[in-house]
Design a protein around this motif. Structure first.
Motif, mmCIF file in Angstrom:
data_model
loop_
_atom_site.group_PDB
_atom_site.id
_atom_site.type_symbol
_atom_site.label_atom_id
_atom_site.label_comp_id
_atom_site.label_asym_id
_atom_site.label_seq_id
_atom_site.Cartn_x
_atom_site.Cartn_y
_atom_site.Cartn_z
ATOM 1 N N VAL A 1 0.864 -1.182 0.000
ATOM 2 C CA VAL A 1 0.000 0.000 0.000
ATOM 3 C C VAL A 1 0.899 1.230 0.000
ATOM 4 C CG1 VAL A 1 -1.736 1.316 1.250
ATOM 5 C CG2 VAL A 1 -1.876 -1.181 1.197
ATOM 6 N N MET A 2 0.621 2.147 -0.896
ATOM 7 C CA MET A 2 1.436 3.362 -1.029
ATOM 8 C C MET A 2 0.556 4.600 -0.991
ATOM 9 S SD MET A 2 4.009 2.076 -4.035
ATOM 10 C CE MET A 2 2.735 1.077 -4.799
ATOM 11 N N THR A 3 1.005 5.593 -0.263
ATOM 12 C CA THR A 3 0.372 6.915 -0.298
ATOM 13 C C THR A 3 1.397 7.894 -0.842
ATOM 14 O OG1 THR A 3 1.029 7.362 1.995
ATOM 15 C CG2 THR A 3 -1.158 6.416 1.626
ATOM 16 N N ASP A 4 0.929 8.800 -1.686
ATOM 17 C CA ASP A 4 1.852 9.648 -2.452
ATOM 18 C C ASP A 4 1.253 11.043 -2.585
ATOM 19 O OD1 ASP A 4 4.170 9.287 -4.822
ATOM 20 O OD2 ASP A 4 2.670 10.810 -5.258
ATOM 21 N N GLY A 5 2.089 12.047 -2.562
ATOM 22 C CA GLY A 5 1.645 13.421 -2.761
ATOM 23 C C GLY A 5 2.813 14.292 -3.164
ATOM 24 N N GLY A 6 2.512 15.538 -3.497
ATOM 25 C CA GLY A 6 3.594 16.423 -3.880
ATOM 26 C C GLY A 6 3.113 17.774 -4.362
ATOM 27 N N SER A 7 4.070 18.620 -4.681
ATOM 28 C CA SER A 7 3.818 19.972 -5.192
ATOM 29 C C SER A 7 4.651 20.195 -6.441
ATOM 30 C CB SER A 7 4.177 21.030 -4.153
ATOM 31 O OG SER A 7 3.382 20.916 -2.999
ATOM 32 N N GLN A 8 4.128 21.026 -7.338
ATOM 33 C CA GLN A 8 4.859 21.374 -8.554
ATOM 34 C C GLN A 8 4.672 22.857 -8.849
ATOM 35 O OE1 GLN A 8 4.742 18.691 -11.836
ATOM 36 N NE2 GLN A 8 4.996 20.290 -13.384
ATOM 37 N N LEU A 9 5.788 23.532 -9.134
ATOM 38 C CA LEU A 9 5.789 24.936 -9.552
ATOM 39 C C LEU A 9 6.276 25.005 -10.994
ATOM 40 C CD1 LEU A 9 5.026 27.347 -7.667
ATOM 41 C CD2 LEU A 9 5.678 25.293 -6.416
ATOM 42 N N THR A 10 5.574 25.768 -11.815
ATOM 43 C CA THR A 10 5.921 25.890 -13.236
ATOM 44 C C THR A 10 5.875 27.355 -13.644
ATOM 45 O OG1 THR A 10 4.915 23.729 -13.691
ATOM 46 C CG2 THR A 10 5.323 25.166 -15.583
ATOM 47 N N MET A 11 6.835 27.763 -14.467
ATOM 48 C CA MET A 11 6.839 29.110 -15.031
ATOM 49 C C MET A 11 6.825 28.993 -16.556
ATOM 50 S SD MET A 11 9.274 32.368 -14.167
ATOM 51 C CE MET A 11 10.757 31.397 -14.326
#
Length: 517
Positions: free
Chosen positions: A112-122
Motif C-alpha cells: 500500500v502506497m500513499t503519495d503526494g507532492g507539489s509542482q511549480l511551473t513558469m
C-alpha cells in the motif's frame, strides 16, 4: 476643325449651362443651411460637393476652392492574416520543478502506497506584433493512494501499482519576467523549500492534519502559514481541478554485473479548467505515459576486482587507491590517459552504481471550451512528446540509498491543434468526433483518428514548438523492512528553439510570432 472636336466642344458648352443651373440651386440650398441650426458640418460637406462639380466642369470658379486632399498611404499597412496561422500566443519557454513523497507499507499479498507532492511551473508566451510577453506561474499539488504487487518476501525483481489520484493547480499571470520570477521563487521556497513540511502537507496519510488545523479558530492561519498551505494574496487568472487513475511499474533485473532499472508510470485524468478573466470553462481529458529505463553497473565487481588484485580490505583509503590503480591500468591498456568520471568514483567509494539510460514520454490532452453562457466555442488537442538519454549514479549507505539522473540530451515536441466551433467546417469535424466517442470501447480511438485526419488534411489550426530540454532527477530512499519512504525531486527546463504552424499547401512553415527560428 474635325467633327470629333466640334462634337466635344458642343457637348462641353451644353454642360456649362447645366452646371450653372446646378450651382444656382446649390447656392440657394447652402444659403438656407447657413442660417439654419443644421450646423457647419453639413454646410462644409455641401461646399465640398460644389467644388467637385466646379472641377468636373473645368470652370474658373473652381480656383476659389481649397485644393483637393491627396490620398495618403496608411501608416501601418494591413497585412492579410494567414487563415492557417493560430491566433493565440506561442509558448516559448517552460521551467518546472516538482517534489514528490511516497510512503509505503509492505504486506503479505500487496503493498500500500500513499503519495503526494507539489509542482511549480513558469511559462512564457510570445504574443508578437509589439505586444508584451505573457508570463505565468503555475502552483499545483496532488495526492494519490495506490495498491501494488507485494515486495515483502517476493523474489520477483519487478512489480506494478495502481490507484486513484486528485490534484488542483492555480495559474497566476504577469506582464513581465521580473515579477513572474520573483513570484515563482517565493512560491517555490514556500511550497517545496522544506521537504519535511511538504510531505506532511501533501501525503494523504497526514495531509488532513494541517487541513483541519487550518480551520481552527485563532490559530488556523498560523498553522497554514507554517506548513506552507496558504494561498497567495494575488488572485489566480485561471485554475483547474482534476481526478483520475495513476499507475506504473518498476523493475530492477540483474544481468550478470549489470542491472536493468526502471520506473515507468502514467495517468489518465479528467477535470475542469476555469478562466477567471473571460468566464470560459474548459472540460478536459488527458492521458500520459512515461518509460524510463537505465542499465547500471554495480560497484561491487570493481571492489571485488580491487580486493583480488591488490589484496586489500575495503575502506575509504583502499577505495581511493583502487580508483587510482584502475585508472592507471586502463591508461596502460588504452594507451591514453583515463580518468574515471566523478559519478563513477563516488559510486565505487559508496558501494553504489553507475549507468546510462533512456527516457520517453507521450501525452495527449483534449479540452472542450465553453463560454460563460454555456455555449461550446472551441476544442483543443495537445500532443506532447519528450525524449532524452541520461547518466545515472547511485549510492547505498545502510538502510538508505539515492540515485541521481542528469540528461545529456533532451528534446520536447509540443503540438497544439484547435477547432473553432463557430466555423461550420470545424463544427462538422467536432460532431463526427463526438459521434465516434459513443461507439463502444473502440470509440475513443476511432474519434481520435477522425480528428487527427481532419487536422492533417488542413482543418482547424495546428502549431508545433520544438524545445531543447534539460532534466535532472534526484531520488533518495529509506527502507525500513516493512515499508519504505522516498522523495523524488525533478527540475525540467524547456527552451523553445523552433516554432511552426501547418499550411495544407506548404506543410509546416515558420511561425514568425514565436521569434525562435
Amino acid at each position: 476643325m474635325s467633327k470629333r472636336k466640334m462634337n466635344a466642344q458642343g457637348s462641353r458648352g451644353e454642360g456649362a449651362a447645366g452646371y450653372l443651373a446646378v450651382i444656382l440651386l446649390f447656392s440657394a440650398v447652402l444659403g438656407g443651411i447657413s442660417v439654419s441650426p443644421v450646423g457647419d458640418d453639413v454646410g462644409d460637406g455641401i461646399e465640398s460637393a460644389i467644388c467637385r462639380v466646379l472641377r468636373a466642369g473645368d470652370l474658373a470658379a473652381a480656383d476659389e476652392c481649397d485644393p483637393p486632399p491627396t490620398a495618403q498611404p496608411p501608416a501601418n499597412p494591413v497585412i492579410p492574416k494567414d487563415p492557417n496561422e493560430p491566433s493565440g500566443p506561442c509558448l516559448a519557454y517552460i521551467h518546472s520543478e516538482y517534489l514528490e513523497n511516497t510512503l509505503a507499507g509492505r504486506f503479505r499479498y500487496f503493498d500500500v502506497m500513499t503519495d503526494g507532492g507539489s509542482q511549480l511551473t513558469m511559462r512564457r508566451y510570445v504574443q508578437g506584433g509589439g505586444k508584451p510577453d505573457i508570463w505565468e506561474v503555475w502552483d499545483g499539488a496532488w495526492m494519490n493512494a495506490d495498491i501494488g504487487t507485494p515486495t515483502l518476501k517476493s523474489k520477483i525483481p519487478a512489480g506494478f501499482w495502481i490507484g486513484p489520484m486528485a490534484g488542483n493547480t492555480e495559474i497566476y499571470r504577469f506582464d513581465n519576467e521580473k515579477d513572474a520570477r520573483d513570484f515563482y521563487n517565493r512560491m517555490r521556497e514556500y511550497r517545496i523549500g522544506n521537504w519535511a513540511k511538504n510531505a506532511f502537507r501533501t501525503n494523504p496519510l497526514t495531509g488532513w492534519i494541517p487541513w483541519a488545523g487550518g480551520h481552527l479558530p485563532w490559530v488556523g492561519d498560523d498553522i497554514e502559514e507554517w506548513v506552507g498551505n496558504k494561498e497567495p494574496d494575488l488572485p489566480p487568472a485561471q485554475e483547474f481541478y482534476e481526478a483520475g487513475i495513476w499507475n506504473g511499474f518498476w523493475n530492477d533485473v540483474p544481468v550478470g554485473p549489470l542491472s536493468i532499472v526502471g520506473k515507468n508510470f502514467g495517468w489518465t485524468t479528467g477535470g475542469s479548467w476555469k478562466d477567471n478573466q473571460t468566464g470560459q470553462t474548459t472540460y478536459f481529458f488527458s492521458a500520459s505515459q512515461q518509460l524510463m529505463e537505465s542499465v547500471t553497473l554495480d560497484s561491487k565487481p570493481a571492489r571485488s576486482y580491487a580486493s583480488r588484485k591488490w589484496g586489500k580490505n575495503w575502506s575509504p583509503e583502499a577505495a581511493q587507491e583502487a580508483i587510482k590503480k584502475i585508472e592507471k591500468e586502463l591508461t596502460t591498456k588504452g594507451g591514453t590517459p583515463v580518468t574515471l568520471p566523478p559519478a563513477v568514483r563516488r559510486a565505487i567509494e559508496l558501494d553504489g552504481e553507475v549507468g546510462v539510460g533512456l527516457r520517453g514520454t507521450y501525452g495527449r490532452w483534449y479540452g472542450l471550451v465553453v463560454d460563460k453562457d454555456g455555449k461550446a466555442v472551441g476544442l483543443t488537442q495537445i500532443d506532447q512528446v519528450q525524449g532524452s538519454w541520461h547518466l545515472r549514479a547511485g549510492a547505498n549507505i545502510g538502510p538508505g540509498s539515492a540515485w541521481i539522473q542528469d540528461s545529456q540530451w533532451a528534446a520536447k515536441w509540443r503540438t497544439n491543434k484547435n477547432l473553432d466551433l463557430n466555423n461550420p467546417q470545424d463544427r462538422v469535424a467536432y460532431d463526427a468526433f463526438v459521434r465516434q466517442l459513443s461507439n463502444g470501447p473502440a470509440g475513443p480511438v476511432a474519434g481520435a483518428l477522425v480528428l487527427d485526419e481532419y487536422f492533417n488534411n488542413g482543418g482547424g489550426t495546428m502549431s508545433k514548438v520544438t524545445y531543447d530540454s534539460d532534466v535532472r532527477t534526484t531520488h533518495p530512499n529509506v527502507d525500513f523492512g516493512v515499508g519504505f519512504f522516498e522523495y523524488e525531486n525533478e527540475t525540467v527546463t524547456d527552451n523553445g528553439v523552433k516554432g511552426e504552424y501547418f499550411d495544407p499547401d506548404k506543410g509546416w512553415v515558420k511561425w514568425e510570432r514565436c521569434g525562435l527560428n
